[in-house]
Motif scaffolding. Sequence first.
Motif, short mmCIF file in Angstrom:
data_model
loop_
_atom_site.label_atom_id
_atom_site.label_comp_id
_atom_site.label_asym_id
_atom_site.label_seq_id
_atom_site.Cartn_x
_atom_site.Cartn_y
_atom_site.Cartn_z
N PRO A 96 1.61 -7.44 -6.30
CA PRO A 96 1.72 -8.59 -5.40
C PRO A 96 0.36 -9.12 -4.96
CG PRO A 96 2.12 -6.54 -4.20
CD PRO A 96 1.99 -6.17 -5.66
N LEU A 97 0.23 -10.44 -4.99
CA LEU A 97 -0.93 -11.12 -4.40
C LEU A 97 -0.59 -11.34 -2.93
CD1 LEU A 97 -3.66 -12.61 -4.61
CD2 LEU A 97 -2.36 -14.67 -5.24
N GLU A 119 2.69 -13.82 -2.16
CA GLU A 119 2.37 -15.17 -2.62
C GLU A 119 2.72 -15.34 -4.10
OE1 GLU A 119 -1.64 -17.88 -3.36
OE2 GLU A 119 -1.65 -16.36 -1.78
N ALA A 120 2.45 -14.29 -4.88
CA ALA A 120 2.75 -14.29 -6.32
C ALA A 120 2.74 -12.85 -6.80
CB ALA A 120 1.72 -15.13 -7.08
N ALA A 126 -4.99 -3.11 -15.83
CA ALA A 126 -5.54 -1.79 -15.50
C ALA A 126 -4.43 -0.86 -15.02
CB ALA A 126 -6.60 -1.92 -14.42
N ALA A 127 -4.53 0.41 -15.39
CA ALA A 127 -3.57 1.40 -14.88
C ALA A 127 -3.66 1.46 -13.37
CB ALA A 127 -3.86 2.76 -15.49
N HIS A 128 -2.52 1.55 -12.70
CA HIS A 128 -2.53 1.50 -11.24
C HIS A 128 -1.30 2.20 -10.69
CE1 HIS A 128 0.65 -1.59 -11.33
NE2 HIS A 128 -0.02 -2.12 -12.31
N SER A 129 -1.34 2.50 -9.41
CA SER A 129 -0.20 3.12 -8.74
C SER A 129 0.79 2.03 -8.32
CB SER A 129 -0.67 3.90 -7.50
OG SER A 129 -1.04 3.01 -6.46
N ASP A 130 1.96 2.47 -7.86
CA ASP A 130 2.98 1.52 -7.38
C ASP A 130 2.53 0.78 -6.13
OD1 ASP A 130 4.69 2.12 -9.44
OD2 ASP A 130 5.91 3.54 -8.28
N ARG A 131 1.50 1.29 -5.45
CA ARG A 131 1.06 0.69 -4.19
C ARG A 131 -0.06 -0.34 -4.39
NH1 ARG A 131 -0.23 4.21 0.54
NH2 ARG A 131 -1.91 5.06 -0.72
N ALA A 132 -0.45 -0.62 -5.62
CA ALA A 132 -1.54 -1.55 -5.88
C ALA A 132 -1.16 -2.97 -5.45
CB ALA A 132 -1.92 -1.52 -7.35
N TYR A 133 -2.16 -3.76 -5.11
CA TYR A 133 -1.95 -5.14 -4.71
C TYR A 133 -3.17 -5.97 -5.11
CZ TYR A 133 -4.83 -3.65 -0.71
OH TYR A 133 -5.83 -3.13 0.07
N ALA A 134 -3.07 -7.29 -4.94
CA ALA A 134 -4.16 -8.20 -5.28
C ALA A 134 -4.52 -9.05 -4.07
CB ALA A 134 -3.77 -9.09 -6.45
N LEU A 135 -5.80 -9.45 -4.01
CA LEU A 135 -6.30 -10.32 -2.95
C LEU A 135 -7.12 -11.44 -3.58
CD1 LEU A 135 -7.63 -7.66 -0.41
CD2 LEU A 135 -5.62 -9.11 -0.08
N ARG A 136 -7.20 -12.55 -2.87
CA ARG A 136 -8.08 -13.65 -3.28
C ARG A 136 -9.35 -13.58 -2.42
NH1 ARG A 136 -4.66 -17.29 -3.01
NH2 ARG A 136 -4.22 -17.70 -5.20
N VAL A 137 -10.51 -13.49 -3.07
CA VAL A 137 -11.78 -13.31 -2.37
C VAL A 137 -12.09 -14.52 -1.50
CG1 VAL A 137 -14.28 -13.04 -2.65
CG2 VAL A 137 -12.70 -11.77 -4.13
N ASN A 138 -12.49 -14.24 -0.25
CA ASN A 138 -12.96 -15.26 0.67
C ASN A 138 -14.46 -15.10 0.89
OD1 ASN A 138 -10.34 -16.28 1.18
ND2 ASN A 138 -9.98 -14.73 2.74
N ILE A 158 -8.90 -10.12 -7.00
CA ILE A 158 -9.28 -8.73 -7.20
C ILE A 158 -8.03 -7.85 -7.10
CG2 ILE A 158 -11.70 -8.85 -6.50
CD1 ILE A 158 -10.90 -8.10 -3.68
N PHE A 159 -7.96 -6.85 -7.98
CA PHE A 159 -6.86 -5.89 -7.99
C PHE A 159 -7.30 -4.64 -7.25
CE2 PHE A 159 -6.40 -8.17 -12.17
CZ PHE A 159 -5.36 -9.00 -11.74
#
Length: 224
Positions: A96-97, A119-120, A126-138, A158-159
């Motif tokens: 999730p973003l 948001e999306a 990349a290999a990741h856990s179920d808790r991974a998320y994404a952000l848009r850099v400010n 960023i992931f």
Amino acid sequence: MKHPDFAKRFKQAVAHAGVEDTQEALARLFDVSTVTIWSYRNGEKLPRMSTATRIAETLEVSVDWLLTGAGSGPGELGLKEGSNVTQGPRIQGRIPLISWVQAGAFCEAVDLLEPGEAEAWLPCPAAHSDRAYALRVNGDSMTSPYPGQRSYPEGTIIFVDPDKPLTNGCRVIAKINGEVTFKSYAEDMGHIYLRPINPTYSPMEVTGKDISFCGVIIGSYTPE
């Protein structure tokens, strides 16, 4: 809310994959309950993104197609012979973003999001856990003015994986006194620092401060 189109695509993908089409067999295959399989077949609910990704990979369809009808359906994932496009990195799932406010909440307790709560949902190679998320850099504190140096300009996606361990030099999302920030993590002589890439910003020593780490950066993507 009913989801009849999802139920139709789910049944179509199961039939095309040739797996045993009983509630018990599908429950074992997708690691869910038989009641959940019944709800998918009847369009009573959509799966969580982590479950939808697992189902899509097993049935060899795209998770976008499974959930929305867009993307690659049964038998469409392979590249056509003679194509000049090479296979890209294998998508490890979609994450999730979210907003920076949500990221701050993730520092306290990560609760897996349902489709529609972000948001999306973005593909992550990349290999990741179920808790991974994404952000848009400010901002530009992680933007490098020097060519060839890794840089994260404003707008970069960023992931982030909360389950990845901290290492000296990794990039992290941290929460300090209620504020969430993106910086490089550094340990030096028993002291801990958060350092920007942009030299116009000053590093912060956070040794002994009230700080939570919300995850380590595992990749990034810059939209066109």
